[in-house]
Write a protein that holds these residues in place. Structure first.
Motif: not given
Length: 394
Positions: A144-156, A163-165, A169-172
């Motif tokens: 699966s694919v997740v789009s990331l940008d400078s305004m994004g804020k999400q957690q997987l 995984v926190q965006q 920045t994406l942090q594991y």
């Protein structure tokens, strides 16, 4: 030639200044430009496009105390210059370009006197392109694919790994090294960049058109990631678990804990590893002749299965992209346009013979494409944009 780059940097800083978007360091740099007489013509040209409340003399008479206070506080601008180098200083009312200096100093003092910038007609502005931004595509272990940008804020959540965006920045964060781990791939497009903090705490900055493949948890005896493109690594130290970067099938970089940059685009040869701190080994095979041990501020270059030490590395140029700059010192036109193409997401087409010339100087990466093209035009490189993403070099 460098003055052309500095002039465009000055214009870019002044634009940001009028928008009240300058950092403290940028205001200092702008004031330093104001102290340099070789840019007097540019200052005068820019200031004529700004509406102020009164003449420079009137402004100074009304705000003399805060201006003088700020002027005195800016004396540090000359402290980093070698003593043997003469430095031009700002003297209120003693330069015909005082209006520009007054704008800078008054704004720095907290007294804002700018009203509104007069509109400037841009030629072919419809074809302009903004610079790159923080954006990427994250491909998860299940495809699966997740789009990331400078305004994004999400957690997987992937197994034992969170995984926190947060913006660019994406942090594991892995609970433990035990258990199964899948692989993720972070890919930046042309015109994009991103930062990822891996499960072990290693931070990686990805330049445009780059992909990094890595596990969601580092199990086993070593930490292995695969890189295509360009990235800067700050590796978390762990003597029990060495870190290794696999560059396709062309080379490998092995480290314990260090800071380094790898430049390995598939459409460029050779590839290089530049070490800033620590120690790394770059190799293209098991043969001892195909490996180089790097100490800080050294660079290894791999080409056609061989790896050699480059003793004339320009560290500022290597790190320019991460620091928000282009550094074109010693580069030819094709190399310059390769960087521009990746950052502005354009395809470069040469209509005629490629000029054999070298470039120099630095340029901010937050300029628009049209601003960059104006610089090239001043250096006798004629370009035009077609269909929004095709850069024609005439």
């Amino acid at each position: 030639m460098e003055d052309v780059f500095h002039e465009e940097e000055l214009r870019g800083l002044f634009d940001k200044f009028l928008q009240r978007a300058c950092t403290e360091a940028e205001v200092r740099k702008l004031a330093a430009y104001a102290a340099d007489q070789q840019f007097a013509r540019v200052w005068q040209e820019m200031i004529e496009q700004v509406d102020v409340e009164g003449t420079a003399e009137e402004l100074y008479s009304r705000h003399q105390q805060p201006v003088d206070k700020v002027f005195n506080s800016l004396s540090f601008l000359t402290e980093e210059q070698p003593e043997k180098t003469p430095v031009a200083r700002i003297h209120p009312l003693r330069r015909y370009w005082w209006a520009a200096a007054a704008v800078v100093l008054l704004a720095a003092s907290g007294t804002w006197v700018l009203v509104e910038r007069k509109p400037v007609q841009e030629i072919a502005a419809v074809y302009d392109k903004a610079p790159g931004t923080d954006k990427a595509i994250l491909t998860l272990a299940d495809g699966s694919v997740v789009s990331l940008d400078s305004m994004g804020k999400q957690q997987l959540v992937q197994g034992n790994t969170a995984v926190q965006q947060q913006g660019g920045t994406l942090q594991y964060k892995a609970d433990a090294r035990t258990g199964g781990a899948g692989f993720n791939t972070l890919t930046t497009p042309r015109g994009g960049q991103f930062r990822v903090v891996l499960p072990d705490g290693t931070a990686v900055w990805l330049n445009a058109a780059t992909s990094l493949r890595y596990p969601t948890a580092f199990n086993g005896n070593e930490r292995v990631v695969t890189l295509k493109g360009e990235a800067y690594f700050e590796v978390a130290k762990d003597p029990q678990q060495p870190f290794r970067v696999q560059i396709d099938d062309r080379a490998t970089v092995e480290v314990l804990g260090t800071n380094f940059n790898i430049h390995a685009y598939s459409d460029e040869s050779p590839i290089s590893t530049t070490l800033l701190d620590g120690k790394v080994v770059m190799k293209t095979g098991d043969d001892p002749d195909r490996r180089v041990v790097l100490n800080p501020l050294q660079q290894a270059v791999a080409d056609n299965g061989k790896v050699e030490l480059n003793r004339t590395v320009n560290i500022d140029q290597v790190m320019a992209w991460k620091n928000g700059m282009f550094n074109f010192d010693g580069l030819d036109l094709r190399q310059v346009l390769q960087q521009i193409a990746r950052w502005y997401d354009v395809d470069v087409v040469f209509e005629g013979k490629i000029p054999a010339r070298k470039f120099g100087g630095e340029l901010q990466r937050d300029l628009s494409l049209q601003q960059v093209l104006r610089i090239l035009e001043k250096m006798d490189v004629k370009c035009r944009i077609e269909n929004g993403n095709k850069l024609i070099v005439m």
